[in-house]
Scaffold this motif. Structure first.
Motif, PDB file in Angstrom:
ATOM      1  N   PRO A  16       0.829  -1.210   0.000  1.00 59.43           N
ATOM      2  CA  PRO A  16       0.000   0.000   0.000  1.00 59.43           C
ATOM      3  C   PRO A  16       0.864   1.262   0.000  1.00 59.43           C
ATOM      4  CG  PRO A  16      -0.036  -1.049   2.159  1.00 59.43           C
ATOM      5  CD  PRO A  16       0.730  -1.952   1.257  1.00 59.43           C
ATOM      6  N   THR A  17       0.426   2.273  -0.722  1.00 57.98           N
ATOM      7  CA  THR A  17       1.094   3.572  -0.674  1.00 57.98           C
ATOM      8  C   THR A  17       0.607   4.309   0.570  1.00 57.98           C
ATOM      9  OG1 THR A  17      -0.629   4.733  -1.902  1.00 57.98           O
ATOM     10  CG2 THR A  17       1.148   3.700  -3.204  1.00 57.98           C
ATOM     11  N   LEU A  18       1.215   5.429   0.885  1.00 54.46           N
ATOM     12  CA  LEU A  18       0.783   6.215   2.045  1.00 54.46           C
ATOM     13  C   LEU A  18      -0.655   6.701   1.896  1.00 54.46           C
ATOM     14  CD1 LEU A  18       4.020   8.271   2.786  1.00 54.46           C
ATOM     15  CD2 LEU A  18       3.149   6.257   3.993  1.00 54.46           C
ATOM     16  N   ALA A  19      -1.133   6.843   0.666  1.00 48.49           N
ATOM     17  CA  ALA A  19      -2.512   7.285   0.422  1.00 48.49           C
ATOM     18  C   ALA A  19      -3.529   6.154   0.582  1.00 48.49           C
ATOM     19  CB  ALA A  19      -2.625   7.887  -0.963  1.00 48.49           C
ATOM     20  N   ASN A  20      -3.057   4.923   0.702  1.00 43.35           N
ATOM     21  CA  ASN A  20      -3.940   3.765   0.833  1.00 43.35           C
ATOM     22  C   ASN A  20      -4.423   3.670   2.276  1.00 43.35           C
ATOM     23  OD1 ASN A  20      -4.844   0.997   1.218  1.00 43.35           O
ATOM     24  ND2 ASN A  20      -3.900   0.535  -0.749  1.00 43.35           N
ATOM     25  N   GLU A  21      -5.728   3.547   2.474  1.00 44.77           N
ATOM     26  CA  GLU A  21      -6.293   3.500   3.830  1.00 44.77           C
ATOM     27  C   GLU A  21      -5.825   2.292   4.635  1.00 44.77           C
ATOM     28  OE1 GLU A  21     -10.596   1.418   2.950  1.00 44.77           O
ATOM     29  OE2 GLU A  21     -10.441   3.585   2.726  1.00 44.77           O
ATOM     30  N   GLN A  22      -5.276   1.292   3.982  1.00 40.65           N
ATOM     31  CA  GLN A  22      -4.807   0.092   4.678  1.00 40.65           C
ATOM     32  C   GLN A  22      -3.316   0.137   5.011  1.00 40.65           C
ATOM     33  OE1 GLN A  22      -6.627  -3.704   3.380  1.00 40.65           O
ATOM     34  NE2 GLN A  22      -7.233  -2.527   1.575  1.00 40.65           N
ATOM     35  N   VAL A  23      -2.659   1.261   4.754  1.00 40.30           N
ATOM     36  CA  VAL A  23      -1.204   1.352   4.869  1.00 40.30           C
ATOM     37  C   VAL A  23      -0.678   0.927   6.245  1.00 40.30           C
ATOM     38  CG1 VAL A  23      -1.087   3.802   5.505  1.00 40.30           C
ATOM     39  CG2 VAL A  23       0.813   2.728   4.256  1.00 40.30           C
ATOM     40  N   ASN A  24      -1.397   1.185   7.311  1.00 45.66           N
ATOM     41  CA  ASN A  24      -0.935   0.824   8.647  1.00 45.66           C
ATOM     42  C   ASN A  24      -1.477  -0.519   9.126  1.00 45.66           C
ATOM     43  OD1 ASN A  24       0.641   3.179   9.057  1.00 45.66           O
ATOM     44  ND2 ASN A  24      -1.246   4.321   9.439  1.00 45.66           N
ATOM     45  N   LYS A  25      -2.249  -1.185   8.298  1.00 47.19           N
ATOM     46  CA  LYS A  25      -2.889  -2.440   8.695  1.00 47.19           C
ATOM     47  C   LYS A  25      -2.294  -3.666   8.017  1.00 47.19           C
ATOM     48  CE  LYS A  25      -7.207   0.038   9.179  1.00 47.19           C
ATOM     49  NZ  LYS A  25      -8.461   0.327   8.527  1.00 47.19           N
ATOM     50  N   ILE A  26      -1.758  -3.483   6.835  1.00 45.63           N
ATOM     51  CA  ILE A  26      -1.244  -4.629   6.074  1.00 45.63           C
ATOM     52  C   ILE A  26       0.138  -4.327   5.527  1.00 45.63           C
ATOM     53  CG2 ILE A  26      -3.542  -5.440   5.424  1.00 45.63           C
ATOM     54  CD1 ILE A  26      -2.973  -4.263   2.645  1.00 45.63           C
ATOM     55  N   GLU A  27       0.876  -5.387   5.263  1.00 46.83           N
ATOM     56  CA  GLU A  27       2.210  -5.229   4.692  1.00 46.83           C
ATOM     57  C   GLU A  27       2.153  -5.183   3.170  1.00 46.83           C
ATOM     58  OE1 GLU A  27       6.559  -7.383   4.692  1.00 46.83           O
ATOM     59  OE2 GLU A  27       5.143  -7.849   6.262  1.00 46.83           O
ATOM     60  N   GLY A  28       1.272  -5.987   2.579  1.00 42.95           N
ATOM     61  CA  GLY A  28       1.209  -6.022   1.129  1.00 42.95           C
ATOM     62  C   GLY A  28       0.057  -6.847   0.624  1.00 42.95           C
TER      63      GLY A  28
END
Length: 99
Positions: free
Chosen positions: A12-24
């Motif tokens: 996920p890019t920093l703009a992706n809402e899942q950025v802090n929840k998943i690795e890839g």
């Protein structure tokens, strides 16, 4: 036109809402295109537009209905791509720190 199956390994890019929840994630794509290069460009653009960074391309090849057993999720996606021209299936994996 043929249908091409591609798999991209992404994060996920920093703009992706899942950025802090998943690795890839691995994103499977079924793309109706003239050739594999066009299919890859189409899929890559869509993936980037939805806030994923492509780490690499895992697979990419032409696929037909005969490549799938009956009652298979991949077959459903293939048949949907015949109608919609593009189908994406994202399979995420969690952040290692959360395990």
């Amino acid at each position: 036109m043929p249908i091409y199956f591609l798999t991209f390994h992404t994060k996920p890019t920093l703009a992706n809402e899942q950025v802090n929840k998943i690795e890839g994630a691995y994103i499977n794509c079924w793309i109706d295109a003239d050739d594999i290069e066009t299919a890859e460009k189409t899929a890559a653009q869509k993936i980037q537009d939805t806030n994923w960074e492509i780490l690499n391309t895992e697979d990419g090849y032409e696929i037909t209905r005969e490549d799938y057993p009956s009652r298979n999720k991949g077959l459903e996606c293939y048949e949907q791509a015949l109608v919609d021209k593009e189908v994406y299936l994202t399979r995420v994996y969690p952040d290692k720190e959360d395990e």
